[in-house]
Design a protein around this motif. Structure first.
Motif, PDB file in Angstrom:
ATOM      1  N   VAL A  98       0.837  -1.085  -0.064  1.00 26.43           N
ATOM      2  CA  VAL A  98      -0.045   0.058   0.128  1.00 26.43           C
ATOM      3  C   VAL A  98       0.681   1.138  -0.010  1.00 26.43           C
ATOM      4  CG1 VAL A  98      -1.540   1.338   1.462  1.00 26.43           C
ATOM      5  CG2 VAL A  98      -1.971  -0.938   1.244  1.00 26.43           C
ATOM      6  N   ALA A  99       1.695   1.304   0.810  1.00 23.71           N
ATOM      7  CA  ALA A  99       2.631   2.542   0.760  1.00 23.71           C
ATOM      8  C   ALA A  99       3.368   2.840  -0.588  1.00 23.71           C
ATOM      9  CB  ALA A  99       3.909   2.043   1.796  1.00 23.71           C
ATOM     10  N   LYS A 102       0.902   4.316  -2.913  1.00 26.50           N
ATOM     11  CA  LYS A 102       0.650   5.532  -2.675  1.00 26.50           C
ATOM     12  C   LYS A 102       1.870   6.580  -2.940  1.00 26.50           C
ATOM     13  CE  LYS A 102      -1.107   6.432   1.441  1.00 26.50           C
ATOM     14  NZ  LYS A 102      -1.180   6.370   2.905  1.00 26.50           N
ATOM     15  N   GLY A 106       0.553   7.698  -6.557  1.00 18.09           N
ATOM     16  CA  GLY A 106      -0.173   8.812  -6.170  1.00 18.09           C
ATOM     17  C   GLY A 106      -1.694   8.249  -5.899  1.00 18.09           C
ATOM     18  N   LEU A 107      -1.791   6.923  -5.442  1.00 14.97           N
ATOM     19  CA  LEU A 107      -3.379   6.532  -5.035  1.00 14.97           C
ATOM     20  C   LEU A 107      -3.726   6.923  -3.833  1.00 14.97           C
ATOM     21  CD1 LEU A 107      -3.162   2.897  -6.825  1.00 14.97           C
ATOM     22  CD2 LEU A 107      -3.966   5.117  -7.698  1.00 14.97           C
ATOM     23  N   SER A 108      -4.885   7.069  -3.609  1.00 17.00           N
ATOM     24  CA  SER A 108      -5.398   7.033  -2.168  1.00 17.00           C
ATOM     25  C   SER A 108      -5.419   5.920  -1.382  1.00 17.00           C
ATOM     26  CB  SER A 108      -6.920   7.616  -2.151  1.00 17.00           C
ATOM     27  OG  SER A 108      -7.747   6.530  -2.594  1.00 17.00           O
ATOM     28  N   GLU A 109      -5.198   5.971  -0.181  1.00 17.32           N
ATOM     29  CA  GLU A 109      -4.975   4.808   0.632  1.00 17.32           C
ATOM     30  C   GLU A 109      -6.297   3.654   0.261  1.00 17.32           C
ATOM     31  OE1 GLU A 109      -6.105   4.561   5.161  1.00 17.32           O
ATOM     32  OE2 GLU A 109      -3.897   4.990   5.073  1.00 17.32           O
ATOM     33  N   ARG A 111      -7.803   3.566  -2.246  1.00 20.51           N
ATOM     34  CA  ARG A 111      -7.759   2.741  -3.522  1.00 20.51           C
ATOM     35  C   ARG A 111      -6.821   1.629  -3.530  1.00 20.51           C
ATOM     36  NH1 ARG A 111      -9.651   3.957  -8.661  1.00 20.51           N
ATOM     37  NH2 ARG A 111      -9.535   1.974  -9.781  1.00 20.51           N
ATOM     38  N   ALA A 112      -5.639   2.110  -2.760  1.00 15.38           N
ATOM     39  CA  ALA A 112      -4.623   0.912  -2.684  1.00 15.38           C
ATOM     40  C   ALA A 112      -4.761  -0.148  -1.868  1.00 15.38           C
ATOM     41  CB  ALA A 112      -3.447   1.768  -2.097  1.00 15.38           C
ATOM     42  N   CYS A 113      -5.918   0.010  -0.863  1.00 20.43           N
ATOM     43  CA  CYS A 113      -6.113  -1.179  -0.169  1.00 20.43           C
ATOM     44  C   CYS A 113      -7.186  -1.993  -0.828  1.00 20.43           C
ATOM     45  CB  CYS A 113      -7.025  -0.495   1.427  1.00 20.43           C
ATOM     46  SG  CYS A 113      -5.936   0.343   2.358  1.00 20.43           S
ATOM     47  N   ARG A 120      -8.176  -1.383   5.863  1.00 18.90           N
ATOM     48  CA  ARG A 120      -7.706  -0.331   5.909  1.00 18.90           C
ATOM     49  C   ARG A 120      -7.104  -0.146   7.631  1.00 18.90           C
ATOM     50  NH1 ARG A 120     -11.120   4.571   4.020  1.00 18.90           N
ATOM     51  NH2 ARG A 120      -9.177   5.972   4.643  1.00 18.90           N
TER      52      ARG A 120
END
Length: 393
Positions: A98-99, A102, A106-109, A111-113, A120
């Motif tokens: 996830v990190a 991001k 540049g994804l949001s948390e 969306r990455a999750c 989350r």
């Protein structure tokens, strides 16, 4: 999305007025819009009916939704390609994935999750466990000092020093520090049936004897004779040549110090089948059992001991001469008998286990305690050793 001031029906009605002869300026002033807006409406909706305008709007909205979905799918595919070579197993790996998304895309948390399939709450979780700095440092020191010890023996050594941590915690730290002992195991196949030799649970019931070969740092070879009983090393004699008479002389010394054994087991080496050894057995009255040729596991006790000695001493040490070899071997034997925990002895040292068997045998000679069985003390909590005392012959 901002709501339009005019619906499709209203726009079509304005255009109908324009077609009926109304000027653009009058229509713009009447409906409160600019003349450019009137021209834009005419370019888009000119010649249409209200139903056709509604259908056009619905198609545009559907097209926008499809474009958004396609863009999201392409973004997900690109994110998965970013994670193609990352193994996402476990919370720590998913947090790292996830990190990475991001930071790199540049994804949001959220969306990455969704892409990583992670909760989350798990991603935001931060451990409250106290730092194990001192325990980790001590475990690393012990592992570097005893490089061939696994986490179970290191756990026993830490427990001796008063460390209250359990086996599972030690194992977790052991894995996190990368202290795992890597060992290549040879494939073994069972051939036929083997009848084990019963071993009475008392000292001097059975001795096992064998030769181990190694060499000095300059290439010159030497030999080690090993005498083993209830996992104790009773003698280890390095020399460049060991004859049958030397073996008999060394065994006489061990018998004088330790007592006469009930049985000695060995292979069919020339040093052990010579006339000097046969005469020694006849004089002392000690039974000698020779294993079948090519069946070293019939002498399993000493083979196991040989493996431990080679793994922990011979492969880890350089010998620069006989005196150096004798000093280092004597120090290792003392450590093996008095300090090193043995897994098959419920993680007692061989000396402590032999002492417990001797004390148990003394109690058994008391008629009031014949019902008690000669067993050693229990192992530390979390350790499950084997329970048999029978040798694999």
């Amino acid at each position: 999305m901002k709501r339009a001031r005019f619906t499709e029906e209203q726009i079509i009605a304005v255009l109908k007025e324009h077609e009926a002869g109304a000027t653009t300026a009058d229509l713009a002033r009447k409906h409160g819009v600019s003349e450019a807006t009137i021209y834009n409406w005419k370019a888009k909706f000119g010649g249409m009916e209200a139903s056709e305008a509604k259908r056009l709007k619905s198609l545009e909205e559907e097209n926008a939704k499809l474009k958004k979905l396609l863009a999201e799918q392409m973004l997900d595919a690109a994110a998965l390609r970013e994670l193609l070579f990352k193994k996402m197993v476990g919370p720590a790996a998913k947090r790292a994935a996830v990190a990475h998304l991001k930071a790199m895309m540049g994804l949001s948390e959220r969306r990455a999750c969704m892409i990583v399939d992670a909760d989350r709450r798990m991603i935001r979780y931060r451990s409250r466990r106290a730092a194990d700095t001192e325990l980790r440092a001590r475990l690393r020191d012990l592992a570097h000092e005893r490089r061939r010890f696994g986490y179970r023996r290191l756990f026993i050594l830490l427990r001796r020093e008063g460390e209250p941590s359990g086996l599972n915690r030690i194992h977790r730290i052991y894995r996190e520090e990368g202290l795992t002992v890597r060992k290549r195991r040879a494939r073994r196949k069972a051939m036929g049936c083997r009848a084990p030799i019963p071993v009475e649970a008392k000292p001097n019931a059975r001795w096992s004897l064998d030769f181990v070969h190694d060499q000095f740092a300059n290439g010159r070879r030497f030999r080690i004779i090993v005498d083993d009983v209830t996992k104790e090393c009773l003698g280890a004699i390095p020399d460049t040549s060991i004859s049958g008479r030397r073996v008999a002389r060394e065994l006489t010394t061990v018998v004088a110090r330790r007592g006469k054994p009930g049985l000695i087991v060995s292979d069919n080496g020339t040093e052990l089948t010579c006339n000097a050894m046969l005469a020694w057995c006849k004089e002392t009255g000690i039974d000698w059992h020779f294993i079948a040729p090519g069946k070293p596991m019939q002498n399993g006790f000493v083979e196991s001991f040989n493996g431990r000695m080679r793994d922990e001493l011979l492969n880890e040490t350089l010998f620069f001469g006989l005196d150096d070899a004798r000093a280092k071997l004597a120090a290792w034997v003392a450590d093996y008998n008095g300090e090193r925990p043995h897994s098959s002895l419920q993680y007692l040292t061989p000396a402590a286990y032999a002492a417990s068997l001797t004390a148990t045998g003394a109690r058994l000679r008391n008629p009031d305690q014949l019902c008690r069985s000669p067993v050693a003390s229990t192992a530390p909590q979390g350790v499950h050793p084997p329970e048999t005392l029978t040798a694999a012959g």
